[in-house]
Motif scaffolding. Sequence first.
Motif, PDB file in Angstrom:
ATOM      1  N   ARG A   1       8.127  -3.202   2.165  1.00  0.00           N
ATOM      2  CA  ARG A   1       8.841  -4.476   2.275  1.00  0.00           C
ATOM      3  C   ARG A   1       7.855  -5.640   2.384  1.00  0.00           C
ATOM      4  O   ARG A   1       8.015  -6.672   1.710  1.00  0.00           O
ATOM      5  CB  ARG A   1       9.758  -4.442   3.499  1.00  0.00           C
ATOM      6  N   GLU A   2       6.830  -5.463   3.201  1.00  0.00           N
ATOM      7  CA  GLU A   2       5.823  -6.522   3.366  1.00  0.00           C
ATOM      8  C   GLU A   2       5.113  -6.809   2.049  1.00  0.00           C
ATOM      9  O   GLU A   2       4.853  -7.975   1.704  1.00  0.00           O
ATOM     10  CB  GLU A   2       4.816  -6.078   4.434  1.00  0.00           C
ATOM     11  N   THR A   3       4.824  -5.747   1.292  1.00  0.00           N
ATOM     12  CA  THR A   3       4.124  -5.909   0.010  1.00  0.00           C
ATOM     13  C   THR A   3       4.959  -6.751  -0.960  1.00  0.00           C
ATOM     14  O   THR A   3       4.417  -7.609  -1.672  1.00  0.00           O
ATOM     15  CB  THR A   3       3.844  -4.522  -0.607  1.00  0.00           C
ATOM     16  N   ILE A   4       6.262  -6.499  -0.986  1.00  0.00           N
ATOM     17  CA  ILE A   4       7.130  -7.236  -1.921  1.00  0.00           C
ATOM     18  C   ILE A   4       7.335  -8.668  -1.446  1.00  0.00           C
ATOM     19  O   ILE A   4       7.238  -9.627  -2.232  1.00  0.00           O
ATOM     20  CB  ILE A   4       8.473  -6.500  -2.072  1.00  0.00           C
ATOM     21  N   GLU A   5       7.636  -8.838  -0.163  1.00  0.00           N
ATOM     22  CA  GLU A   5       7.893 -10.184   0.368  1.00  0.00           C
ATOM     23  C   GLU A   5       6.648 -11.054   0.283  1.00  0.00           C
ATOM     24  O   GLU A   5       6.769 -12.280   0.097  1.00  0.00           O
ATOM     25  CB  GLU A   5       8.389 -10.078   1.805  1.00  0.00           C
ATOM     26  N   LYS A   6       5.479 -10.447   0.409  1.00  0.00           N
ATOM     27  CA  LYS A   6       4.230 -11.211   0.339  1.00  0.00           C
ATOM     28  C   LYS A   6       4.098 -11.927  -0.995  1.00  0.00           C
ATOM     29  O   LYS A   6       3.437 -12.970  -1.090  1.00  0.00           O
ATOM     30  CB  LYS A   6       3.048 -10.271   0.560  1.00  0.00           C
ATOM     31  N   ARG A   7       4.766 -11.381  -2.014  1.00  0.00           N
ATOM     32  CA  ARG A   7       4.695 -11.987  -3.350  1.00  0.00           C
ATOM     33  C   ARG A   7       5.900 -12.855  -3.656  1.00  0.00           C
ATOM     34  O   ARG A   7       6.159 -13.214  -4.805  1.00  0.00           O
ATOM     35  CB  ARG A   7       4.503 -10.886  -4.389  1.00  0.00           C
ATOM     36  N   GLY A   8       6.648 -13.196  -2.617  1.00  0.00           N
ATOM     37  CA  GLY A   8       7.687 -14.207  -2.751  1.00  0.00           C
ATOM     38  C   GLY A   8       9.055 -13.718  -3.147  1.00  0.00           C
ATOM     39  O   GLY A   8       9.925 -14.531  -3.497  1.00  0.00           O
ATOM     40  N   PHE A   9       9.302 -12.415  -3.101  1.00  0.00           N
ATOM     41  CA  PHE A   9      10.594 -11.877  -3.512  1.00  0.00           C
ATOM     42  C   PHE A   9      11.420 -11.464  -2.293  1.00  0.00           C
ATOM     43  O   PHE A   9      10.893 -10.869  -1.351  1.00  0.00           O
ATOM     44  CB  PHE A   9      10.405 -10.672  -4.440  1.00  0.00           C
ATOM     45  N   ALA A  10      12.712 -11.793  -2.348  1.00  0.00           N
ATOM     46  CA  ALA A  10      13.612 -11.410  -1.266  1.00  0.00           C
ATOM     47  C   ALA A  10      13.842  -9.902  -1.292  1.00  0.00           C
ATOM     48  O   ALA A  10      13.995  -9.309  -2.362  1.00  0.00           O
ATOM     49  CB  ALA A  10      14.940 -12.146  -1.397  1.00  0.00           C
ATOM     50  N   VAL A  11      13.887  -9.312  -0.129  1.00  0.00           N
ATOM     51  CA  VAL A  11      14.082  -7.863   0.008  1.00  0.00           C
ATOM     52  C   VAL A  11      15.258  -7.625   0.943  1.00  0.00           C
ATOM     53  O   VAL A  11      15.417  -8.304   1.958  1.00  0.00           O
ATOM     54  CB  VAL A  11      12.821  -7.179   0.590  1.00  0.00           C
ATOM     55  N   ARG A  12      16.107  -6.657   0.597  1.00  0.00           N
ATOM     56  CA  ARG A  12      17.125  -6.218   1.547  1.00  0.00           C
ATOM     57  C   ARG A  12      17.017  -4.705   1.707  1.00  0.00           C
ATOM     58  O   ARG A  12      16.629  -3.984   0.774  1.00  0.00           O
ATOM     59  CB  ARG A  12      18.527  -6.601   1.086  1.00  0.00           C
ATOM     60  N   ILE A  13      17.346  -4.249   2.906  1.00  0.00           N
ATOM     61  CA  ILE A  13      17.412  -2.814   3.178  1.00  0.00           C
ATOM     62  C   ILE A  13      18.887  -2.463   3.227  1.00  0.00           C
ATOM     63  O   ILE A  13      19.632  -2.975   4.074  1.00  0.00           O
ATOM     64  CB  ILE A  13      16.732  -2.459   4.515  1.00  0.00           C
TER      65      ILE A  13
ATOM     66  N   ASP B   1      -2.845 -12.872  -3.717  1.00  0.00           N
ATOM     67  CA  ASP B   1      -1.543 -12.295  -4.003  1.00  0.00           C
ATOM     68  C   ASP B   1      -1.545 -11.366  -5.202  1.00  0.00           C
ATOM     69  O   ASP B   1      -0.507 -10.818  -5.546  1.00  0.00           O
ATOM     70  CB  ASP B   1      -0.525 -13.426  -4.226  1.00  0.00           C
ATOM     71  N   ALA B   2      -2.680 -11.226  -5.896  1.00  0.00           N
ATOM     72  CA  ALA B   2      -2.720 -10.338  -7.049  1.00  0.00           C
ATOM     73  C   ALA B   2      -2.484  -8.909  -6.587  1.00  0.00           C
ATOM     74  O   ALA B   2      -3.072  -8.461  -5.605  1.00  0.00           O
ATOM     75  CB  ALA B   2      -4.066 -10.461  -7.752  1.00  0.00           C
ATOM     76  N   PHE B   3      -1.596  -8.211  -7.298  1.00  0.00           N
ATOM     77  CA  PHE B   3      -1.278  -6.848  -6.888  1.00  0.00           C
ATOM     78  C   PHE B   3      -2.229  -5.873  -7.548  1.00  0.00           C
ATOM     79  O   PHE B   3      -2.356  -5.849  -8.779  1.00  0.00           O
ATOM     80  CB  PHE B   3       0.165  -6.503  -7.267  1.00  0.00           C
ATOM     81  N   GLU B   4      -2.860  -5.046  -6.746  1.00  0.00           N
ATOM     82  CA  GLU B   4      -3.768  -4.028  -7.248  1.00  0.00           C
ATOM     83  C   GLU B   4      -3.150  -2.676  -6.908  1.00  0.00           C
ATOM     84  O   GLU B   4      -3.093  -2.275  -5.743  1.00  0.00           O
ATOM     85  CB  GLU B   4      -5.128  -4.165  -6.565  1.00  0.00           C
ATOM     86  N   PRO B   5      -2.621  -1.934  -7.920  1.00  0.00           N
ATOM     87  CA  PRO B   5      -1.870  -0.712  -7.617  1.00  0.00           C
ATOM     88  C   PRO B   5      -2.673   0.356  -6.891  1.00  0.00           C
ATOM     89  O   PRO B   5      -2.115   1.094  -6.071  1.00  0.00           O
ATOM     90  CB  PRO B   5      -1.395  -0.235  -9.002  1.00  0.00           C
ATOM     91  N   ILE B   6      -3.966   0.466  -7.177  1.00  0.00           N
ATOM     92  CA  ILE B   6      -4.752   1.513  -6.520  1.00  0.00           C
ATOM     93  C   ILE B   6      -4.995   1.159  -5.048  1.00  0.00           C
ATOM     94  O   ILE B   6      -4.967   2.036  -4.180  1.00  0.00           O
ATOM     95  CB  ILE B   6      -6.078   1.744  -7.271  1.00  0.00           C
ATOM     96  N   GLU B   7      -5.195  -0.110  -4.752  1.00  0.00           N
ATOM     97  CA  GLU B   7      -5.328  -0.498  -3.347  1.00  0.00           C
ATOM     98  C   GLU B   7      -4.026  -0.222  -2.599  1.00  0.00           C
ATOM     99  O   GLU B   7      -4.034   0.273  -1.463  1.00  0.00           O
ATOM    100  CB  GLU B   7      -5.702  -1.985  -3.236  1.00  0.00           C
ATOM    101  N   PHE B   8      -2.898  -0.551  -3.233  1.00  0.00           N
ATOM    102  CA  PHE B   8      -1.602  -0.244  -2.610  1.00  0.00           C
ATOM    103  C   PHE B   8      -1.471   1.258  -2.384  1.00  0.00           C
ATOM    104  O   PHE B   8      -1.047   1.710  -1.309  1.00  0.00           O
ATOM    105  CB  PHE B   8      -0.461  -0.738  -3.500  1.00  0.00           C
ATOM    106  N   LEU B   9      -1.829   2.054  -3.405  1.00  0.00           N
ATOM    107  CA  LEU B   9      -1.685   3.508  -3.298  1.00  0.00           C
ATOM    108  C   LEU B   9      -2.562   4.061  -2.173  1.00  0.00           C
ATOM    109  O   LEU B   9      -2.114   4.923  -1.399  1.00  0.00           O
ATOM    110  CB  LEU B   9      -2.051   4.149  -4.638  1.00  0.00           C
TER     111      LEU B   9
END
Length: 378
Positions: free
Chosen positions: A36-48, A8-16
């Motif tokens: 959305r998947e990136t944010i939810e994967k880390r346990g945070f609720a997302v709304r559009i 679950d560690a976020f790596e900004p360059i991999e995301f980019l």
Amino acid sequence: MTGTRQDDAFEPIEFLEDAVQYPSHEDVDPMRGFLRETIEKRGFAVRIDDGGAVVASRGPPAAAAETHVVLNTHIDTVSPHVPFERTTDGGADVVRGRGSCDAKGPLAAILAAFFAVEPTDGRVTLAITPDEEVLSTGAYALVSSEDEPTRDADAVIVGEPTGLDVCTAAKGRFQGTIHLSGANAHAAEPETGINAVAALEPVLESLRTFDEREDAPPAHPQLGAATLTPTVVEGGGATNQVPADCALTVDRRSVPPETADGFHEALIAHLRAAVPDDVGVEFQFTDRPTPFLEAWETDPDARVVGLLADAAGGDVRPFTAATEASYFAADAPTVVFGPGVLADDEGAVAHAPREYVRVDDVRAAARALETTLSELLA
């Protein structure tokens, strides 16, 4: 896509690297889904929201939060799509491709900071919008909603390529058309008609003197003077006829405190004083579903400016392109900040075939944003 994460560690360059591979110039749905998947994967609720913005928050509810910071950038890009490439340029590790600097590089840095901070008394909100490059429908829907996140914000940070400088102001842009009306007549007896094309002469002269009037906004200390430029002209229907109609499109680059309504009122009065009484004069803004991006500015002494400039080591200056910060600055101190540049010594970068962002700059932006958020939310 490259860069499959194993934890679950976020790596900004991999995301980019992954984000740049999503074409986002015609349809942002796949990129929005990835975000959305990136944010939810880390346990945070997302709304559009109704305008298609991706919204997520950390910390106590807005009503209970001592401080609220909003992080914004956009997921759409200009055409055409430019394929992803990871390469080196002058010894620097760079990510190339459409959106690498405008604005998926800034988005990667913003996400890294959002995931890294641990707000207790303060609140941080992600509000990532679509359609920034065309009509700003996403940002306008965001600020028009009943639960607009920027309404109670103490600071808004907008991700754009600024070369790690902190930008506190930008010119606005209005576009509209001056319509002149007269009366048709035979060209052999021009005195029997009212020539709308001939009325362009005093109109063009009045445009040159528009910013010399006594009530004109003064030159801005950072942005300089406003400009008013005639761009497109149409008029006349026959070569042997006095023309009854003429239309002139103008481009206005405004500086604070001029508003769209104020510009419209002043321009009509200035034109009316210059054009003969028997010529009709109207001015209409170009029709669009959202307000024009007006000029905006934030006090350079605002806390978010000093904290972010100290953390990033960059300058405090104006931004040279239009930005949705215009919509947010009315609610809270707003700055534009991010890795990448609009242009370098070789020419255009953002919106150009050679668009790129330096990997080190994305990481530096992420660290600066994390430091600034930690201070603001402490």
